[in-house]
Design a protein around this motif. Structure first.
Motif, short mmCIF file in Angstrom:
data_model
loop_
_atom_site.label_atom_id
_atom_site.label_comp_id
_atom_site.label_asym_id
_atom_site.label_seq_id
_atom_site.Cartn_x
_atom_site.Cartn_y
_atom_site.Cartn_z
N ASN A 1 1.77 1.56 -3.84
CA ASN A 1 2.06 0.13 -3.99
C ASN A 1 0.81 -0.66 -3.59
O ASN A 1 0.43 -0.73 -2.43
CB ASN A 1 3.24 -0.26 -3.11
CG ASN A 1 3.77 -1.64 -3.44
OD1 ASN A 1 3.13 -2.39 -4.17
ND2 ASN A 1 4.92 -1.98 -2.89
N LYS A 2 0.17 -1.25 -4.58
CA LYS A 2 -1.10 -1.93 -4.33
C LYS A 2 -0.91 -3.17 -3.46
O LYS A 2 -1.76 -3.49 -2.62
CB LYS A 2 -1.75 -2.30 -5.66
CG LYS A 2 -2.22 -1.10 -6.45
CD LYS A 2 -2.95 -1.52 -7.71
CE LYS A 2 -3.46 -0.30 -8.47
NZ LYS A 2 -4.18 -0.69 -9.71
N LYS A 3 0.20 -3.89 -3.65
CA LYS A 3 0.44 -5.08 -2.84
C LYS A 3 0.62 -4.73 -1.37
O LYS A 3 0.05 -5.38 -0.48
CB LYS A 3 1.67 -5.82 -3.36
CG LYS A 3 1.47 -6.46 -4.72
CD LYS A 3 2.71 -7.24 -5.13
CE LYS A 3 2.49 -7.92 -6.48
NZ LYS A 3 3.69 -8.68 -6.91
N LYS A 4 1.39 -3.67 -1.12
CA LYS A 4 1.60 -3.23 0.26
C LYS A 4 0.31 -2.73 0.88
O LYS A 4 0.01 -2.99 2.05
CB LYS A 4 2.67 -2.15 0.29
CG LYS A 4 3.11 -1.75 1.68
CD LYS A 4 4.23 -0.74 1.62
CE LYS A 4 4.68 -0.35 3.04
NZ LYS A 4 5.79 0.64 2.99
N GLN A 5 -0.48 -2.00 0.09
CA GLN A 5 -1.77 -1.50 0.58
C GLN A 5 -2.72 -2.65 0.92
O GLN A 5 -3.43 -2.61 1.93
CB GLN A 5 -2.39 -0.59 -0.48
CG GLN A 5 -3.63 0.16 -0.01
CD GLN A 5 -4.17 1.08 -1.08
OE1 GLN A 5 -3.71 1.05 -2.21
NE2 GLN A 5 -5.12 1.90 -0.72
N LYS A 6 -2.69 -3.70 0.11
CA LYS A 6 -3.54 -4.86 0.36
C LYS A 6 -3.11 -5.59 1.61
O LYS A 6 -3.94 -6.05 2.41
CB LYS A 6 -3.49 -5.79 -0.86
CG LYS A 6 -4.47 -6.93 -0.80
CD LYS A 6 -4.41 -7.74 -2.07
CE LYS A 6 -5.43 -8.88 -2.02
NZ LYS A 6 -5.39 -9.68 -3.28
N LYS A 7 -1.78 -5.71 1.84
CA LYS A 7 -1.28 -6.37 3.04
C LYS A 7 -1.65 -5.59 4.29
O LYS A 7 -2.02 -6.18 5.33
CB LYS A 7 0.23 -6.53 2.95
CG LYS A 7 0.68 -7.58 1.94
CD LYS A 7 2.20 -7.70 1.92
CE LYS A 7 2.65 -8.75 0.91
NZ LYS A 7 4.12 -8.86 0.86
N CYS A 8 -1.56 -4.26 4.22
CA CYS A 8 -1.96 -3.44 5.38
C CYS A 8 -3.45 -3.59 5.68
O CYS A 8 -3.85 -3.67 6.84
CB CYS A 8 -1.62 -1.97 5.10
SG CYS A 8 0.15 -1.63 5.00
#
Length: 231
Positions: free
Chosen positions: A46-53
């Motif tokens: 999940n790119k969005k979750k990876q970016k948030k992390c």
């Protein structure tokens, strides 16, 4: 020749039948039989979750810090000396620190601000020296180390480039200066709001003076009536 070929074929068939019987007896699997191998399931990233992390990690690394906080994190054993100055009945303070034989100072009317100035001057000179260094020869992202062998020179990857300059601390210092420059205030939490609300002094209501005025009026009327009746 035909008879010999038949004999060889019969021997091969017998050997195959014996091996199959042996596998059935001992529980061995043949090479032709497919083995049940469970490969790990490929999970979608999940790119969005990876970016948030990644943003949360960067926020922890680049937390705003004052010059004195950054200085004490990098140089714990280096003391900062404070000297008091007075000129025309005005008291000021001079903070000095010494690193590598060089002295850095800062002046202000308060001690904490003087320390901040001294640390800020030190970091400014430190960054200026780093930027003014001559750029080295352009290299690839992987440093290449040459090894000489029998057939000649062979290039071998040495590893990722390394550096001792505290860029993370300078990023925290830059965030601190940016917040002060833009005059941003921290978010008001519920606890701070309750504390501010409790410290506010409410104006007391004015005393009701109508009772006193009515009492004085009745008293004067009574005195006049007595005086009139006596006469």
């Amino acid at each position: 020749m035909a008879i010999l070929n038949m004999i060889l074929i019969n021997q091969q068939i017998n050997s195959i039948s014996k091996s199959s019987k042996r596998r059935k007896y001992y529980g061995e699997k043949s090479t032709n039989e497919k083995t049940d191998v469970k490969w790990p399931v490929k999970r979608k990233i999940n790119k969005k979750k990876q970016k948030k992390c990644l943003n949360a990690r960067m926020r922890r690394l680049v937390c705003p810090k004052s010059p004195s906080m950054v200085f004490f994190e990098l140089f714990k054993d280096v003391p900062i000396h404070i000297k008091e100055n007075s000129f025309h009945n005005v008291i000021s303070y001079t903070a000095t620190l010494e690193i590598d034989g060089q002295i850095y100072s800062g002046n202000h009317i308060s001690k904490p601000k003087a320390k901040q100035k001294a640390c800020e001057n030190f970091f400014r000179i430190m960054l200026a020296k780093k930027i003014s260094k001559k750029s080295e020869k352009k290299k690839s992202p992987m440093d290449v180390e040459m090894e000489v062998g029998e057939n000649g020179s062979i290039s071998k990857a040495k590893g990722l480039p390394q550096e001792d300059f505290p860029w993370r601390h300078f990023a925290s210092l830059a965030m601190y200066n940016l917040i002060n420059q833009w005059k941003l205030q921290p978010a008001v939490t519920r606890a701070s709001y309750v504390q501010k609300k409790s410290t506010v002094i409410k104006p007391q209501p004015k005393a009701n003076n109508h009772l006193f005025t009515n009492y004085n009026l009745l008293y004067t009327i009574g005195v006049c009536r007595r005086h009139y009746l006596s006469n």
